[in-house]
Design an enzyme around this catalytic site. Structure first.
Site, PDB file in Angstrom:
ATOM      1  N   SER A  26     -30.502  -4.135 -62.801  1.00  0.00           N
ATOM      2  CA  SER A  26     -30.294  -4.612 -61.425  1.00  0.00           C
ATOM      3  C   SER A  26     -31.569  -5.091 -60.746  1.00  0.00           C
ATOM      4  CB  SER A  26     -29.692  -3.493 -60.578  1.00  0.00           C
ATOM      5  OG  SER A  26     -30.560  -2.369 -60.582  1.00  0.00           O
ATOM      6  N   ASN A  52     -32.812   2.667 -66.135  1.00  0.00           N
ATOM      7  CA  ASN A  52     -31.566   3.378 -66.480  1.00  0.00           C
ATOM      8  C   ASN A  52     -31.621   4.028 -67.858  1.00  0.00           C
ATOM      9  OD1 ASN A  52     -30.265   2.421 -64.053  1.00  0.00           O
ATOM     10  ND2 ASN A  52     -30.129   0.430 -65.051  1.00  0.00           N
ATOM     11  N   ASP A  93     -32.526   1.592 -50.664  1.00  0.00           N
ATOM     12  CA  ASP A  93     -32.980   2.752 -51.444  1.00  0.00           C
ATOM     13  C   ASP A  93     -34.415   2.471 -51.880  1.00  0.00           C
ATOM     14  OD1 ASP A  93     -32.923   1.047 -53.714  1.00  0.00           O
ATOM     15  OD2 ASP A  93     -30.816   1.501 -54.046  1.00  0.00           O
ATOM     16  N   GLY A 127     -27.224  -1.824 -63.706  1.00  0.00           N
ATOM     17  CA  GLY A 127     -26.807  -0.562 -64.311  1.00  0.00           C
ATOM     18  C   GLY A 127     -27.055  -0.445 -65.804  1.00  0.00           C
ATOM     19  N   HIS A 173     -34.206  -0.792 -55.315  1.00  0.00           N
ATOM     20  CA  HIS A 173     -33.711  -2.178 -55.262  1.00  0.00           C
ATOM     21  C   HIS A 173     -34.329  -2.959 -54.113  1.00  0.00           C
ATOM     22  CE1 HIS A 173     -30.579   0.185 -57.393  1.00  0.00           C
ATOM     23  NE2 HIS A 173     -30.681  -0.849 -58.215  1.00  0.00           N
TER      24      HIS A 173
END
Ligand code: NAG
Length: 265
Positions: free
Chosen positions: A37, A100, A223, A68, A226
């Site tokens: 992402s 991830n 957050d 993801g 991102h």
């Protein structure tokens, strides 16, 4: 009759143009992006940096990054294979994973993304599906080798940073996540002149150190991972500057930088 003459004259005038080797640059390489992402096309107010890369290159960018994903799930979903099929000689693939990839696949709640811990040929078994799970390096190096076999050049990039100014506190001096070094070693292990490494992480550390807390916090509307559209553009510029300065060696992207190259650190 007159029409026929006119037509053949027109065709005669056209054919040298079509045969001119300097005419359309059909052999111009493309850049393919594989990542998560932080690189992908996402939705406002967020965006991945891959969407801004073409602003700074003279060749087209095809952003295949997707939210993801890890090196493992990108492999298992056939996404590296999809890129491999599109490649022609001298295309360039940028691969960046890490956000991830942590965690352990052994647990019953294996999320399908965690790689097997280790940096070599270690294997694990998914506690959920029984799938054989390999290391980050295994997935990255396997993809790189397949791309190189198709005549492409591979740029292995370290992952992006998180917000390094959380709560106004600078954390850019801390050790980077382990996947930064793993990515460097992936390029080293593949070896040869068709693969290179760029420490995008380090480049973003330098950029964020220079920008300071207020500017960097404005890049993180939701957050700490991102970026906003403006943040994604700056993270892309950090990547481009790292390429232009050969931060961790010369990459295949260097001949395709637009001038002037952005300076963000
Ligand atoms: C990349 O190069 C920079 C500049 O020399 C260095 O600070 C950084 O540690 C290197 N990255 C890795 C992962 O070796």
């Amino acid at each position: 009759m007159q029409l026929q003459i006119a037509l053949s004259l027109a065709l005669a005038a056209l054919s040298p143009v079509a045969a001119n080797p300097v005419a359309p640059r059909q052999s111009s390489p493309k850049v393919y992006l594989a990542g998560d992402s932080t690189m992908a096309k996402t939705n406002a107010p967020l965006m991945g940096w891959g969407e801004y890369l073409s602003k700074y290159l003279t060749i087209p960018v095809v952003n295949k990054a997707i939210s993801g994903r890890s090196a493992r799930s990108f492999t298992n979903e056939g996404r590296f294979t999809e890129i491999e099929k599109l490649l022609v000689a001298n295309d360039i693939v940028v691969i960046a994973f890490g956000h991830n990839d942590g965690g352990s696949p052994n647990s019953a709640s294996d999320n399908g993304r965690s790689d097997c811990p280790g940096t070599g040929s270690e294997v694990c078994k998914s506690g959920k599906t029984g799938e054989t799970v390999y290391t980050f390096n295994y997935y990255m190096e396997q993809a790189a080798r397949k791309f190189i076999a198709k005549g492409a050049k591979v740029v292995i990039s370290s992952q992006t940073t998180k917000n390094l100014w959380q709560n106004g506190q600078w954390s850019g001096g801390a050790a980077p996540p382990r996947f930064v070094e793993y990515a460097r070693n992936a390029a080293k292990n593949v070896g040869g002149s068709s693969v290179s490494f760029v420490d995008h992480y380090q480049s973003v550390v330098r950029t964020y150190a220079k920008l300071g807390s207020a500017a960097v916090n404005a890049f993180y509307p939701q957050d700490y991972t991102h970026t906003s559209l403006a943040g994604a553009d700056v993270v892309a510029q950090a990547f481009v500057q790292a390429v232009s300065r050969d931060l961790n060696g010369t990459t295949a992207l260097k001949p395709y930088l637009k001038n002037p190259v952005p300076t963000v650190w």
